[in-house]
Write a protein that holds these residues in place. Structure first.
Motif, PDB file in Angstrom:
ATOM      1  N   PHE A  22      -9.875  -3.957  -9.605  1.00 15.01           N
ATOM      2  CA  PHE A  22      -9.959  -4.491 -10.845  1.00 15.01           C
ATOM      3  C   PHE A  22     -10.143  -5.261 -11.909  1.00 15.01           C
ATOM      4  CE2 PHE A  22      -7.103  -6.869  -8.325  1.00 15.01           C
ATOM      5  CZ  PHE A  22      -6.834  -8.265  -8.635  1.00 15.01           C
ATOM      6  N   THR A  26      -7.480  -7.960 -16.441  1.00 12.77           N
ATOM      7  CA  THR A  26      -6.405  -7.966 -16.429  1.00 12.77           C
ATOM      8  C   THR A  26      -5.104  -8.893 -15.785  1.00 12.77           C
ATOM      9  OG1 THR A  26      -6.589  -6.475 -14.177  1.00 12.77           O
ATOM     10  CG2 THR A  26      -6.764  -5.637 -16.024  1.00 12.77           C
ATOM     11  N   GLN A  36      -3.733  -3.811 -12.390  1.00 10.83           N
ATOM     12  CA  GLN A  36      -4.309  -4.388 -11.215  1.00 10.83           C
ATOM     13  C   GLN A  36      -4.132  -3.874 -10.376  1.00 10.83           C
ATOM     14  OE1 GLN A  36      -1.167  -5.894 -13.179  1.00 10.83           O
ATOM     15  NE2 GLN A  36      -2.310  -7.020 -14.553  1.00 10.83           N
TER      16      GLN A  36
END
Length: 559
Positions: A22, A26, A36
């Motif tokens: 990810f 974020t 995430q």
């Protein structure tokens, strides 16, 4: 992998376990499964032979990464669970504020809080002043090796006082318990259970950002992380500018709940109390079933845990009597200080028969004299909490230990500031035993039963001894054909000369009369003698309990 389980052989799969990356950016956003890959630990569930485990009522600030366990796996196949080695403390945004989330209290806890409130409310005003509340906080929320920071105490008192009138009422106290206001839980601060590979990647990002002199999330004030290892909770790395660590209790709650999910079995009493509070909404049967199923998916010993610390969380209700006991201990300490008495002095004064132990009536009378007015049920529960060896009385050592309240005994300067009235012979004369069970004695429970303290019961001995007799009746007076006589035991010796010389620790039971053939006084007849070996001379118990344990026969009807 194929492994044997209680319901048969299981086949474990590793399909689809490739880590899902990810964007680091974020981490500056709110928690989101699609951003995430973090989801609430309260939704964690694994596949079982009948479906899925019931989720546990874990704190909302504890999250699980899909790289540790993907929720979609629960419906597909059995998975081996990896050990939880690292948890990540995560703060997406700098705007942290006290949590207002309310959690249900466990069974009976609200009633215990009400009892604790009454105990701390010294003037029965229905309001706890700051000093009264601080006493309770010191007694109820710190371990013995912790020292309470005054600023922390002030902040906690302010958090409980919702209407800001300078006092705390019962409703505010219960609301604070539901919101865990005492623990300083912050909204917007999370702890995430991650995979080991994910923790390594995050640590690499921390080092890269530090080497470049920047933050984890470029150009954004947020997205801070700190890595802690299990089981110690020690921090091994943190991003630059990570906010002040969470309040100790929030860190501890996250750590112990993560350990619980990691199938740990050894917990300290304080940790067990926290787990009880957070798992309260999950019934015991459901939490035990889920925990055992989770452990069965690990390469761990599958031995029974009933007698291990974790078994108290899985199978037993929390012993909330400790709340009442500690609140009472706080109040007793201050009442003793208000009379200028040390613990040993108070014990000696309460021990009115000088046998080295406080009976229930002595304890009840002593506390009432101090100014602590309890019901018989409350004093019985308090004595049971103080009486750690279960002998039915409170020794000096037990009395000292029960009053050694964490966070209070170290405030000697504050105790010394209490105005102390003189203790005179007149005030000491008011100190008298107070029966616990209504109008009867401490042994009389009002329903025909006899309550004997264990310290006395274990020192009682019985033996058969010769009995002295006197003529009661004979058939000679009736001019009957046969010769029969009735002889009555005489116990005058123990009631007169024997009692004067030897005390009354030996008591012969009146078991009845003796009917024999013939008119001559019989020989070799025996009766029961009971000795109280807990005393050297006079027994305060035998004269009361012997007629109940071995009741004498009723008197003969009038002629």
């Amino acid at each position: 992998e194929k492994a044997e389980a209680a319901q048969g052989w299981r086949e474990y799969t590793r399909d689809g376990e490739t880590p899902v990356p990810f964007p680091v950016a974020t981490l500056a956003n709110k928690a989101d499964m699609h951003a995430q890959g973090f989801y609430p630990a309260a939704e964690f569930s694994i596949k079982t032979w009948k479906g899925c485990t019931e989720p546990l009522s874990l704190p909302s600030f504890l999250l699980v990464s899909r790289n540790y366990y993907n929720p979609s796996w629960s419906a597909k196949a059995y998975r081996r669970l990896k050990n939880v080695a690292v948890i990540v403390d995560w703060v997406p945004k700098p705007a942290l504020k006290p949590s207002t989330e309310e959690r249900p209290l466990g069974d009976g806890l609200e009633e215990q809080v009400e009892g604790m409130f009454r105990m701390l409310d010294a003037d029965s005003s229905g309001q706890l002043e700051a000093r009264e509340l601080i006493r309770g906080l010191k007694a109820l929320h710190w371990e013995e090796d912790e020292r309470v920071d005054p600023a922390t105490i002030e902040a906690m008192v302010a958090a409980v006082d919702l209407d800001k009138d300078g006092t705390v009422n019962l409703k505010e106290l219960i609301t604070a318990m539901r919101r865990q206001s005492f623990y300083g839980i912050e909204q917007g601060r999370y702890s995430v259970i991650v995979s080991l590979a994910e923790a390594e990647a995050l640590r690499a990002c921390i080092h890269t950002a530090k080497s470049q002199g920047g933050s984890m999330v470029s150009g954004v004030n947020g997205g801070w992380v700190s890595l802690r290892v299990l089981p110690s909770g020690a921090v091994i790395d943190a991003s630059e500018g990570f906010p002040v660590p969470a309040a100790p209790h929030q860190e501890m709650i996250a750590l112990e709940c993560a350990r619980f999910l990691n199938s740990a079995v050894d917990f300290k009493p304080r940790s067990l109390s926290l787990l009880h509070r957070y798992l309260a909404p999950t019934p015991h049967a459901a939490r035990a079933k889920s925990w055992l199923a989770i452990r069965s998916a690990r390469r761990r010993s599958q031995m029974p845990v009933n007698d291990l610390p974790v078994g108290k969380v899985l199978y037993e209700k929390e012993d909330m009597a400790v709340l009442h006991q500690r609140a009472a201990a706080v109040r007793i300490q201050w009442l003793l200080a208000s009379r200028g008495l040390r613990v040993a002095d108070a014990f000696a004064a309460f021990d009115m028969n000088h046998d080295g132990a406080l009976s229930p009536s002595e304890m009840y009378g002593g506390l009432t004299w101090l100014g602590l007015h309890l019901s018989p049920a409350e004093i019985s529960n308090l004595i049971a909490a103080f009486d750690t060896d279960g002998d039915g009385a409170v020794s000096l050592e037990e009395f000292r230990e029960a009053l050694d309240v964490p966070g209070l005994m170290h405030e000697e300067e504050e105790l010394e500031q209490i105005p102390v009235p003189a203790v005179t012979s007149d005030t000491m004369a008011q100190l008298k035993p107070k029966p616990v069970w209504g109008e009867g004695t401490e042994e009389d429970q009002g329903d025909g039963r006899v309550r004997v303290p264990m310290r006395v019961l274990k020192h009682l001995s019985l033996r058969l001894v010769p009995v002295q007799l006197k003529a009661g009746w004979s058939s000679r007076e009736e001019k009957a054909e046969g010769e029969v006589s009735v002889w009555c035991p005489t116990l005058e010796f123990q009631e007169t000369l024997g009692a004067a010389l030897l005390g009354n620790r030996d008591q012969k039971a009146r078991v009845g009369e003796y009917a024999v053939r013939g008119l001559e006084q019989p020989e070799g007849l025996l009766t029961i003698e009971v000795r109280d070996r807990s005393v050297m001379r006079n027994s305060d118990h035998l004269a009361r309990i012997l007629p109940r344990l071995l009741p004498p026969p009723p008197p003969p009807p009038p002629p």
